[in-house]
Each structure stands twice: as structure tokens, then as C-alpha cells.
Scaffold this active site. Structure first.
Site, PDB file in Angstrom:
ATOM      1  CG  ASP A  57      38.083  33.590  38.627  1.00 27.84           C
ATOM      2  OD1 ASP A  57      37.903  33.616  39.974  1.00 27.84           O
ATOM      3  OD2 ASP A  57      38.848  33.349  38.002  1.00 27.84           O
ATOM      4  CG  ASN A 174      47.832  41.991  40.196  1.00 31.30           C
ATOM      5  OD1 ASN A 174      48.200  42.306  39.386  1.00 31.30           O
ATOM      6  ND2 ASN A 174      47.807  40.849  40.699  1.00 31.30           N
ATOM      7  CB  ALA A 175      45.613  46.340  36.722  1.00 33.28           C
ATOM      8  CD  GLU A 228      42.259  36.261  44.643  1.00 33.21           C
ATOM      9  OE1 GLU A 228      43.272  36.526  43.967  1.00 33.21           O
ATOM     10  OE2 GLU A 228      42.160  34.976  44.853  1.00 33.21           O
TER      11      GLU A 228
END
Length: 350
Positions: A57, A174-175, A228
Site C-alpha cells: 500500500d 469501512n473506514a 478498495e
């Protein structure tokens, strides 16, 4: 979810004593790079019990000629890893040097973290804002936190400000996976993973979400809505939204690919090349497995010297699935981004 493939407790064997970049960086060598960049230095490695150099990421940013990549921390349930940082003083290709982890804030342990995930860094008025996710795999009891500094290469200079956005079991989103961007004098935070997909909300004062949560993108073709890590950026007259479809964190069995849509509005609706809204499952494939780079995803972009570059992680098939990072020039055709094929990418589809 965005997370490291391994949960090994091995600590990093790295040059953590490398001093922060305080002097003016060396000038760039030659013209801006093009295509798929040759990566050198610490671009990701994992040997159980020996080295854990995480690049999952990645987010790419620069400060006065020095490039930085922040990424998901080292996974260790007993000693969770904070956001990991590396730098390159010469070019986007490197040589990259691992600096180590920014200290993990104590409040994040309430979210059962084994490490912090999926950072995104933006600069405003000389201050760097680091947004990151605190969560555990398979739950939407999650939080997006914020830390700031004016000297990003100094690991001890980052000041944490706690959570700015949270989610719980009663929410349908979803945070995690924050992406913060500016448009027309306003700031926005895009986020989301699985559940109802990608969302966006206005962000005031860089730390206060306000107004409605708007839905941006879904991937209903896969039952758990496997989508995502959004990235929203502008080029020419359009705003572009990229997102990762499929499943990460499975080594060479990962199915991640990056899709894209565009809009005249920074908060959508975004549509793909066929005109299908991303909110309804649309998405034009931008980057998928190429050669030894399996499951590329978590795209982040940087404007540099008049060009757009993207960093992403992948699983290296040559080593059985080591997570590494890659920087590529974002190229353009008919108003849409694309990536040309470079060394190691194999042949383009017919």
C-alpha cells in the site's frame, strides 16, 4: 482489506540509523523518466526471521527534491508496526533507502491492530499530512488516523492527532484506505474497502469530515464486493478514480487489479470507458498482473516535473511472492490513463 501478506513477528533488519534528509537534496539527473522505471535499493524484501522491509500500500510524495514512500507497517500482533517510511534522494527509481517506522500511536491498539495500514500523504502549506488505517482483517470496526510534520524524513517529528474518521459494525462502509485530495478550495477524503465499497466525504480543516457520505464505486461481480484503496486525481478536464479489485495479501495467488473511471466532477459520478458508472460496478482495467509482477494494486500518483507517476505494490513471482514496489509513468491516450509495457512485463495482450 489492505494488509501485509505475512504476519511473521520478525523485526526489520534495516539501516534505521540513517539520518533524516536535512540538507538540500542533489539535483535531479537528466530528463524526467518515462515508462516503467528501473527500481533500485530498498524496494521491498522479506526473509522470515531476517528482514521485513514492507512496501504494501505505498503512497508517493516529495519534499524539496527528495522522494518518499510511506507504506503499511510490519505485521506483529505483539509489537504492531507503525507506518513505514523510505526515501530516495536522487530519482523516483532510487536508490531507495528504508528509514524505519513512525511510532505506532497508543490509541490504535483499541482496534486490534497487528500493524497500521494503507497510508496516504498530502502536503498543505509546508505541512505533510499522513492519513492511515487502524483495523484488523475482516472487520469494519476501523479508524482513519492523522499525523503531521514539516520534516517528513525525521521519523520522530511526526505528531499524531488521533482518529479523524471511524466505522463500526452498524455501518455499511469501512473506514480504511484513505485518499485525501483538494478540489476547488475544498478537501475531500475518499475511503473504503469491501462492505458497500468506495465512499467520499468532505474534509474540513484537514481533520473533520462533514456532510453526507457519498458512494463512489463498487465491485458487485465478486460477492464480498472486493474493492478498495481509492485514488482520486485530476488530469486535464477530468477527475480520475482508480481502485483495486479482487483480493490482495495472497502472494502469487493474489487477484488484485487496478480499474479506473473518470468524471467532470471531483466527487463523481465516475464512469468507465463504456459509460458504466463505477458506483454500479463499472471500471476499465488499467493494470493487472504483468510478467513477474502479480496482483498489482494500491495505486498512488505524484505529479513531478510535468509528468504523472504512479507507485503500486506487487507480489514478485520470481521469489515466490515477495511484496515489492514499482513506479511507472502514467501515460495518456484519448483522455484515459494507461501504462506502457516495460522490461519484465511480458507481452501486451493481442
Amino acid at each position: 482489506m489492505r494488509r501485509r501478506r505475512t504476519s511473521a513477528a520478525a523485526l526489520a533488519v534495516l539501516a534505521l540509523s540513517v539520518p533524516a534528509a536535512t540538507a538540500t537534496a542533489a539535483p535531479h539527473q537528466g530528463p524526467p523518466p518515462t515508462g516503467k522505471l528501473v527500481m533500485t535499493g530498498a524496494v521491498g524484501d522479506y526473509v522470515p526471521g531476517v528482514v521485513d522491509d514492507p512496501v504494501h500500500d505505498p503512497t508517493l510524495f516529495s519534499d524539496r527534491g527528495t522522494y518518499y514512500v510511506a507504506s503499511t507497517g510490519i505485521a506483529n500482533p505483539d509489537d504492531p508496526g507503525g507506518i513505514f517510511l523510505r526515501r530516495s534522494d536522487r530519482s523516483l527509481g532510487g536508490p531507495w533507502v528504508s528509514l524505519g517506522a513512525i511510532a505506532l500511536p497508543a490509541w490504535t491498539r483499541d482496534y486490534g491492530v497487528a500493524h497500521l495500514w494503507a497510508p496516504h500523504v498530502v502536503e498543505r502549506g509546508g505541512t505533510f499530512h499522513l492519513y492511515y488505517a487502524a483495523s484488523s482483517f475482516g472487520t469494519n470496526r476501523s479508524a482513519i488516523g492523522l499525523a503531521t510534520t514539516r520534516t517528513p524524513g525525521d521519523l520522530r517529528s511526526w505528531v499524531d492527532h488521533g482518529p479523524v474518521l471511524t466505522s463500526d459494525a452498524g455501518d455499511d462502509w469501512n473506514a480504511i484506505d484513505p485518499d485525501v485530495y483538494q478540489a476547488g478550495g475544498r478537501w475531500w477524503i475518499a475511503f473504503g474497502s469491501f462492505w458497500s465499497g468506495i465512499q467520499v466525504q468532505e474534509l474540513r480543516h484537514m481533520d473533520t469530515p462533514v456532510g453526507p457520505v457519498r458512494h463512489l464505486a463498487s465491485n458487485p461481480q465478486v460477492p464480498p464486493n472486493a474493492i478498495e484503496n481509492p485514488q482520486v486525481f485530476r488530469h486535464g478536464g477530468y477527475w480520475y478514480l482508480t481502485a483495486s479489485w479482487g483480493f490482495c495479501c495472497r502472494g502469487v495467488d493474489s487477484t488484485y487489479e487496478t480499474v479506473v473511471g473518470r468524471s467532470a466532477n471531483p466527487t463523481g459520478p465516475f464512469v468507465d470507458r463504456t459509460g458504466r458508472p463505477l458506483a454500479d460496478g463499472g471500471g476499465t482495467s488499467l493494470l493487472r498482473t504483468r510478467g513477474n509482477e502479480v496482483g498489482p494494486g494500491a495505486l498512488d500518483v505524484l505529479e513531478d516535473r510535468g509528468r504523472t507517476y504512479a507507485v503500486h505494490h506487487y507480489y514478485d513471482a520470481r521469489t515466490g511472492g515477495t511484496i515489492r514496489m514499482q513506479v511507472r509513468e502514467v501515460e495518456w491516450a484519448d483522455g484515459w490513463p494507461e501504462f506502457s509495457y516495460g522490461p519484465g512485463d511480458g507481452q501486451p495482450p493481442a
